[in-house]
Design an enzyme around this catalytic site. Structure first.
Site, mmCIF file in Angstrom:
data_model
loop_
_atom_site.group_PDB
_atom_site.id
_atom_site.type_symbol
_atom_site.label_atom_id
_atom_site.label_comp_id
_atom_site.label_asym_id
_atom_site.label_seq_id
_atom_site.Cartn_x
_atom_site.Cartn_y
_atom_site.Cartn_z
ATOM 1 N N CYS A 43 19.507 1.436 70.493
ATOM 2 C CA CYS A 43 20.032 0.115 70.875
ATOM 3 C C CYS A 43 20.595 0.138 72.282
ATOM 4 O O CYS A 43 21.401 1.004 72.612
ATOM 5 C CB CYS A 43 21.107 -0.314 69.877
ATOM 6 S SG CYS A 43 21.902 -1.870 70.321
ATOM 7 N N CYS B 67 22.828 -1.638 73.686
ATOM 8 C CA CYS B 67 24.070 -2.415 73.780
ATOM 9 C C CYS B 67 24.940 -1.967 74.953
ATOM 10 O O CYS B 67 25.377 -2.766 75.781
ATOM 11 C CB CYS B 67 24.868 -2.295 72.482
ATOM 12 S SG CYS B 67 24.082 -3.065 71.056
ATOM 13 N N ASP C 223 34.637 -4.156 113.658
ATOM 14 C CA ASP C 223 34.799 -4.977 114.859
ATOM 15 C C ASP C 223 36.051 -5.826 114.816
ATOM 16 O O ASP C 223 36.233 -6.712 115.633
ATOM 17 C CB ASP C 223 33.577 -5.879 115.057
ATOM 18 C CG ASP C 223 33.480 -6.948 113.974
ATOM 19 O OD1 ASP C 223 34.120 -6.783 112.928
ATOM 20 O OD2 ASP C 223 32.776 -7.946 114.192
ATOM 21 N N THR D 203 40.299 -6.119 114.817
ATOM 22 C CA THR D 203 41.604 -5.513 114.960
ATOM 23 C C THR D 203 42.306 -5.539 113.612
ATOM 24 O O THR D 203 42.331 -6.554 112.929
ATOM 25 C CB THR D 203 42.447 -6.287 115.990
ATOM 26 O OG1 THR D 203 41.740 -6.300 117.216
ATOM 27 C CG2 THR D 203 43.809 -5.649 116.163
#
Length: 520
Positions: free
Chosen positions: A350, A352, A394, A396
């Site tokens: 199974c 599941c 990129d 601050t």
């Protein structure tokens, strides 16, 4: 039909008329609590309509999971341990523990008490399996679990059946908790926008709900307040803290004709802003929609598992049935032995755990990222991280704390303590990041902070005022050079500190340079 787990909503797109009562009735039959949210005409077609309905449920991916009447009520605002799913899981676990205790004390009653413990969790699961079958999905996880549990009882493995049901409920509970946290993260984004706004109407200013603002309204934003709508500045200037929206930690100076975003903060000025977007279409609302869509979008692994389980699950059931039936019927095998083997194949085969764990893991990952300020556009992006070999930043504040700090004080004509005291005096009451840095340094150095009179901000340059009867200006090196005769050495020192400031930790630190009394 499109169901948003994170938004706890359902959208029904249809052509022609569709009685609302039929939609509500069908959803109620599937076991969900439901209330109407809103309606609007779909832009795709004049005849197509989209009815948005708020659907109280707790985070199941309905492409691979089926309607769940017993755990389908999110009970918004309620702690997860008080939800119906949590109560059912705890009740089933408590019944199992009690069965172990009673079975140990009274072995004769062992089978009966374990059967009772099993029924506590299995009856709701079987009910969900039946509703899923009536809805057109007979091979649901709940159906597999029901068949396995009933078969286990038939071969005398009642204790194991009860334990498996408890583990299944615990897995569903954890999945619901992950989905709830995802919804909470999205709600946290929405809370960035203030609930009320100061709007100018009929020659006066009045407070109104931010969601009622219309395009063209003029709103007043005070220093330190969040901007309640996207708009354009028509009067005033201020440092705008856009960190909540863009992640940029350094405030940006904005004035007339500049655009501002809902949820950002005006740090030091009074602004008049013309609203350019309604509440449902402002920057924060668009971000929320993108995050919701990202969490609903299936990752490649999820799509593969969905396709795989549609074929694999019926195949496992068929193989298990053949193993249980053919040997006894054709070869005279023992029924108990071959039913046991058929059930073993069913439980082992199974899918599941695979089907449940993948959506839960992706939802938890996206929610954790949102709580930490990282917005990812769906599970595909999350899975793509494994291929990353290099990262570029990129912004601050991405690699640093993004909080300015005074690291050096260079004094000319006065001692450093006096320079710090004069600067702190001008910055009292300001919430600007640089002002807070100066005040923090003054507090750390226990420098006196005298009162400042007639202190005012000079747009784009600095702040000035009177401290102890002395006129004081605090500003950038360029602005200071316009007011004072700076020597070449002083200018070089300022430039050197500024360059060093940019180099070191992406402008994390700020230097404070104090000049002596201004000479005529």
């Amino acid at each position: 039909v499109s169901v948003s787990v994170t938004g706890a909503s359902m959208t029904v797109s249809h052509g022609g008329a569709l009685p609302e009562g039929r939609v509500l009735q069908q959803v109620a039959r599937l076991g969900y609590g439901i209330v109407r949210a809103e309606a609007h005409v779909s832009p795709m077609s004049d005849k197509a309509h989209a009815d948005h309905v708020h659907n109280d449920h707790e985070g199941h991916d309905h492409a691979s999971h089926d309607p769940d009447p017993d755990h389908g009520h999110s009970e918004t605002g309620q702690a997860w341990w008080r939800s119906r799913r949590a109560v059912l899981t705890l009740a089933c676990a408590a019944a199992l523990l009690a069965a172990y205790g009673i079975g140990h004390l009274f072995p004769v009653a062992e089978r009966g008490v374990f059967l009772a413990a099993l029924l506590v969790g299995l009856v709701p699961i079987a009910r969900r399996a039946l509703m899923a079958a009536l809805a057109g999905t007979p091979f649901s996880i709940e159906m597999l679990m029901t068949i396995a549990a009933i078969g286990a009882v038939m071969i005398g493995a009642t204790e194991e059946a009860a334990a498996v049901v408890v583990l299944f409920l615990i897995g569903e509970l954890l999945e619901g908790v992950a989905a709830g946290r995802a919804r909470a993260s999205i709600q946290g984004l929405a809370d960035l926008v203030p609930k009320t706004a100061l709007v100018e109407r009929a020659g006066g200013t009045s407070e109104c709900p931010a969601e009622d603002l219309a395009v063209g309204d003029i709103i007043l934003v005070r220093p330190g307040a969040r901007i309640p709508a996207d708009g354009e500045i028509i009067e005033g200037a201020s440092e705008i803290d856009e960190a909540p929206v863009t992640g940029e930690s350094t405030p940006k100076r904005k004035g007339v004709a500049d655009a501002v975003f809902a949820g950002t903060i005006s740090t030091d000025g009074v602004l008049k802003v013309r609203v350019t977007a309604a509440a449902s279409d402002n920057t924060i609302a668009r971000i929320v929609r993108l995050v919701e869509e990202a969490q609903e979008a299936k990752a490649p692994t999820e799509r593969f598992i969905d396709r795989f389980s549609r074929t694999y699950t019926p195949a496992v059931l068929a193989v298990g049935a053949l193993v249980a039936l053919l040997p006894p019927l054709l070869a005279g095998g023992d029924w108990n032995e071959w039913i046991y083997k058929g059930l073993a194949i069913l439980l082992i085969g199974c899918p599941c755990a695979l089907v449940i764990s993948t959506p839960a893991a992706i939802a938890a990952g996206l929610a954790t990222g949102a709580r930490r300020g990282l917005l990812m556009k769906g599970g595909a992006v999350l899975e793509g991280f494994r291929r990353i070999t290099a990262v570029a930043f990129d912004k601050t504040g991405t690699l640093t704390a993004g909080k300015p700090a005074v690291t050096d004080i260079v004094a000319y004509g006065r001692d450093e303590r006096t320079v710090l005291a004069l600067a702190a005096a001008l910055e009292q009451g300001s919430s600007h990041p640089l002002a807070m840095a100066i005040l923090d340094r003054a507090k750390a150095d226990k420098a006196p902070v005298p009162p400042a009179l007639a202190a005012k901000a000079i747009s784009g340059k600095g702040v000035e005022g009177s401290v102890g009867g002395v006129a004081v200006f605090l500003g950038s090196g360029q602005a200071a050079g316009e007011r004072a005769d700076m020597t070449q050495a002083q200018r070089l020192a300022v430039d050197s500190l500024a360059r060093d400031c940019l180099r070191r930790e992406s402008r994390r630190h700020r230097r404070l340079v104090g000049l002596g009394p201004v000479q005529d």
